[in-house]
Design a protein around this motif. Structure first.
Motif, PDB file in Angstrom:
ATOM      1  N   LEU A 152     -10.159 -15.270  -6.590  1.00  0.00           N
ATOM      2  CA  LEU A 152     -10.240 -16.114  -5.401  1.00  0.00           C
ATOM      3  C   LEU A 152     -11.668 -16.233  -4.898  1.00  0.00           C
ATOM      4  O   LEU A 152     -12.126 -17.322  -4.520  1.00  0.00           O
ATOM      5  CB  LEU A 152      -9.340 -15.549  -4.295  1.00  0.00           C
ATOM      6  N   LYS A 153     -12.403 -15.119  -4.899  1.00  0.00           N
ATOM      7  CA  LYS A 153     -13.799 -15.148  -4.462  1.00  0.00           C
ATOM      8  C   LYS A 153     -14.618 -16.087  -5.346  1.00  0.00           C
ATOM      9  O   LYS A 153     -15.440 -16.882  -4.855  1.00  0.00           O
ATOM     10  CB  LYS A 153     -14.398 -13.751  -4.502  1.00  0.00           C
ATOM     11  N   SER A 154     -14.405 -16.013  -6.644  1.00  0.00           N
ATOM     12  CA  SER A 154     -15.145 -16.868  -7.565  1.00  0.00           C
ATOM     13  C   SER A 154     -14.871 -18.335  -7.287  1.00  0.00           C
ATOM     14  O   SER A 154     -15.789 -19.172  -7.271  1.00  0.00           O
ATOM     15  CB  SER A 154     -14.768 -16.520  -9.007  1.00  0.00           C
ATOM     16  N   ALA A 155     -13.603 -18.684  -7.053  1.00  0.00           N
ATOM     17  CA  ALA A 155     -13.260 -20.079  -6.780  1.00  0.00           C
ATOM     18  C   ALA A 155     -13.865 -20.557  -5.470  1.00  0.00           C
ATOM     19  O   ALA A 155     -14.430 -21.663  -5.399  1.00  0.00           O
ATOM     20  CB  ALA A 155     -11.741 -20.233  -6.751  1.00  0.00           C
ATOM     21  N   ILE A 156     -13.767 -19.750  -4.435  1.00  0.00           N
ATOM     22  CA  ILE A 156     -14.316 -20.137  -3.136  1.00  0.00           C
ATOM     23  C   ILE A 156     -15.835 -20.295  -3.231  1.00  0.00           C
ATOM     24  O   ILE A 156     -16.418 -21.262  -2.713  1.00  0.00           O
ATOM     25  CB  ILE A 156     -13.936 -19.097  -2.059  1.00  0.00           C
ATOM     26  N   ASP A 157     -16.503 -19.351  -3.894  1.00  0.00           N
ATOM     27  CA  ASP A 157     -17.955 -19.442  -4.078  1.00  0.00           C
ATOM     28  C   ASP A 157     -18.335 -20.706  -4.849  1.00  0.00           C
ATOM     29  O   ASP A 157     -19.361 -21.343  -4.568  1.00  0.00           O
ATOM     30  CB  ASP A 157     -18.474 -18.211  -4.831  1.00  0.00           C
ATOM     31  N   THR A 158     -17.499 -21.081  -5.825  1.00  0.00           N
ATOM     32  CA  THR A 158     -17.773 -22.274  -6.621  1.00  0.00           C
ATOM     33  C   THR A 158     -17.688 -23.531  -5.763  1.00  0.00           C
ATOM     34  O   THR A 158     -18.533 -24.431  -5.877  1.00  0.00           O
ATOM     35  CB  THR A 158     -16.782 -22.375  -7.797  1.00  0.00           C
ATOM     36  N   PHE A 159     -16.677 -23.605  -4.902  1.00  0.00           N
ATOM     37  CA  PHE A 159     -16.559 -24.741  -3.985  1.00  0.00           C
ATOM     38  C   PHE A 159     -17.804 -24.866  -3.106  1.00  0.00           C
ATOM     39  O   PHE A 159     -18.374 -25.950  -2.958  1.00  0.00           O
ATOM     40  CB  PHE A 159     -15.327 -24.577  -3.085  1.00  0.00           C
ATOM     41  N   ILE A 160     -18.209 -23.752  -2.521  1.00  0.00           N
ATOM     42  CA  ILE A 160     -19.342 -23.775  -1.600  1.00  0.00           C
ATOM     43  C   ILE A 160     -20.633 -24.107  -2.332  1.00  0.00           C
ATOM     44  O   ILE A 160     -21.476 -24.865  -1.837  1.00  0.00           O
ATOM     45  CB  ILE A 160     -19.455 -22.415  -0.870  1.00  0.00           C
ATOM     46  N   ALA A 161     -20.817 -23.573  -3.540  1.00  0.00           N
ATOM     47  CA  ALA A 161     -22.020 -23.869  -4.316  1.00  0.00           C
ATOM     48  C   ALA A 161     -22.126 -25.355  -4.643  1.00  0.00           C
ATOM     49  O   ALA A 161     -23.225 -25.926  -4.656  1.00  0.00           O
ATOM     50  CB  ALA A 161     -22.020 -23.049  -5.606  1.00  0.00           C
ATOM     51  N   GLU A 162     -21.009 -26.010  -4.883  1.00  0.00           N
ATOM     52  CA  GLU A 162     -21.009 -27.427  -5.255  1.00  0.00           C
ATOM     53  C   GLU A 162     -21.080 -28.340  -4.036  1.00  0.00           C
ATOM     54  O   GLU A 162     -21.794 -29.348  -4.042  1.00  0.00           O
ATOM     55  CB  GLU A 162     -19.758 -27.760  -6.068  1.00  0.00           C
ATOM     56  N   HIS A 163     -20.351 -27.981  -2.964  1.00  0.00           N
ATOM     57  CA  HIS A 163     -20.190 -28.907  -1.842  1.00  0.00           C
ATOM     58  C   HIS A 163     -20.928 -28.460  -0.575  1.00  0.00           C
ATOM     59  O   HIS A 163     -20.904 -29.188   0.419  1.00  0.00           O
ATOM     60  CB  HIS A 163     -18.704 -29.087  -1.534  1.00  0.00           C
ATOM     61  N   GLY A 164     -21.558 -27.288  -0.616  1.00  0.00           N
ATOM     62  CA  GLY A 164     -22.322 -26.834   0.531  1.00  0.00           C
ATOM     63  C   GLY A 164     -21.471 -26.120   1.567  1.00  0.00           C
ATOM     64  O   GLY A 164     -20.240 -26.190   1.557  1.00  0.00           O
ATOM     65  N   ALA A 165     -22.153 -25.403   2.483  1.00  0.00           N
ATOM     66  CA  ALA A 165     -21.460 -24.688   3.551  1.00  0.00           C
ATOM     67  C   ALA A 165     -20.683 -25.693   4.390  1.00  0.00           C
ATOM     68  O   ALA A 165     -21.228 -26.691   4.852  1.00  0.00           O
ATOM     69  CB  ALA A 165     -22.458 -23.921   4.408  1.00  0.00           C
ATOM     70  N   GLY A 166     -19.410 -25.418   4.592  1.00  0.00           N
ATOM     71  CA  GLY A 166     -18.557 -26.320   5.356  1.00  0.00           C
ATOM     72  C   GLY A 166     -18.015 -27.475   4.537  1.00  0.00           C
ATOM     73  O   GLY A 166     -17.185 -28.248   5.029  1.00  0.00           O
ATOM     74  N   GLY A 167     -18.452 -27.609   3.302  1.00  0.00           N
ATOM     75  CA  GLY A 167     -18.017 -28.733   2.487  1.00  0.00           C
ATOM     76  C   GLY A 167     -16.816 -28.451   1.622  1.00  0.00           C
ATOM     77  O   GLY A 167     -16.357 -29.330   0.883  1.00  0.00           O
ATOM     78  N   ALA A 168     -16.284 -27.212   1.693  1.00  0.00           N
ATOM     79  CA  ALA A 168     -15.139 -26.854   0.854  1.00  0.00           C
ATOM     80  C   ALA A 168     -13.814 -27.276   1.468  1.00  0.00           C
ATOM     81  O   ALA A 168     -12.771 -27.177   0.824  1.00  0.00           O
ATOM     82  CB  ALA A 168     -15.127 -25.353   0.597  1.00  0.00           C
ATOM     83  N   ASN A 169     -13.845 -27.751   2.724  1.00  0.00           N
ATOM     84  CA  ASN A 169     -12.619 -28.143   3.411  1.00  0.00           C
ATOM     85  C   ASN A 169     -11.863 -29.208   2.613  1.00  0.00           C
ATOM     86  O   ASN A 169     -12.427 -30.240   2.256  1.00  0.00           O
ATOM     87  CB  ASN A 169     -12.954 -28.681   4.799  1.00  0.00           C
TER      88      ASN A 169
END
Length: 264
Positions: free
Chosen positions: A87-104
């Motif tokens: 789960l941490k890896s997936a969440i980190d991947t979202f944030i790395a691609e879409h930026g802080a706050g962009g994973a929504n």
């Protein structure tokens, strides 16, 4: 771009449990391949495998229909289970691609038996996903901890898809196909589900034939072969349309091994 979907596929040792001779770890990886190929052209999608550690199988990026998924070899079930790390890896991947706050709006599809045997508390990552606005959909396999899988999903607004109670391999695959299609926002139409009978024999061995019709205006045709027992990967598949075009699923091609393969 709007965040997409990351698939987390459990390949830990507990996923060696079998349904009619096929290990849960194989079902999980087949389902991941199906969901990957059901993405639309501008969707972001990625796939990660995990046991005690996490392995990126396909990078999180815009869906590419020419992605060399057939080159991926199925991983065997081994090792401990660290759902928190996945789960941490997936969440980190979202944030790395879409930026802080962009994973929504991002979606994680967690395919597992829900039994964590190593690593930190998975609930810290579930809370983190909830705070980031990421939905976690859970597909349960094997002797699943259903309470854990349900809580992970409901906490983040995701769907709970239990598969553990399925006892027939063909019904399990059909159920996976239906649920994963609906997760993509599409409407599955299933029809002509029947047993095929042997029609003859060639140099390769006995062959089976059947025919079916599909409703007019259907956008996509996806063809599946499910075995009541054993592994459909032992068979080649050939689909012929009314115009005489032939599509062949080869046993030498992982993506076309007669499992959850589709023809568009």
């Amino acid at each position: 771009p709007h965040p997409g979907t990351i698939l987390l596929l459990d390949r830990s040792g507990s996923m060696a449990v079998q349904t009619n001779g096929v290990a849960a770890v194989q079902f999980v990886q087949e389902a991941g391949m199906f969901l990957y190929h059901s993405a639309l052209d501008d969707d972001f999608v990625g796939t990660q495998l995990y046991n005690a550690s996490v392995e990126t199988l396909f990078d999180y990026e815009e869906y590419d229909p020419s992605n060399a998924l057939p080159l991926a070899s199925f991983r065997t079930a081994s090792g401990l289970t660290n759902i928190a790390a996945a789960l941490k890896s997936a969440i980190d991947t979202f944030i790395a691609e879409h930026g802080a706050g962009g994973a929504n709006g991002g979606k994680i599809v967690l395919m597992s038996d829900g039994i964590q045997t190593t690593g930190p508390s998975l609930w810290d990552e579930v809370t983190r996903a909830e705070n980031e606005g990421i939905e976690i959909h859970t597909l349960s396999f094997g002797n699943a901890d259903t309470a854990t899988m349900e809580t992970i999903a409901t906490t983040t607004g995701g769907d709970v898809i239990p598969m553990s109670e399925k006892t027939d391999a063909s019904e399990l695959k059909l159920g996976m196909a239906r649920e994963l299609t609906e997760l993509r926002g599409l409407t599955p139409i299933h029809f002509q589900k029947e047993k095929l009978k042997p029609n003859g024999e060639t140099q390769k061995g006995i062959y089976y034939e059947g025919s079916f019709h599909f409703p007019p205006y259907s956008r996509t045709l996806q063809f599946y072969a499910f075995l009541e027992k054993g592994n459909a990967a032992d068979y080649e598949l050939e689909l012929e349309d009314p115009a005489g075009n032939v599509y062949i699923g080869s046993t030498n091609n992982v993506d076309d091994m007669g499992r959850l393969n589709g023809v568009v």
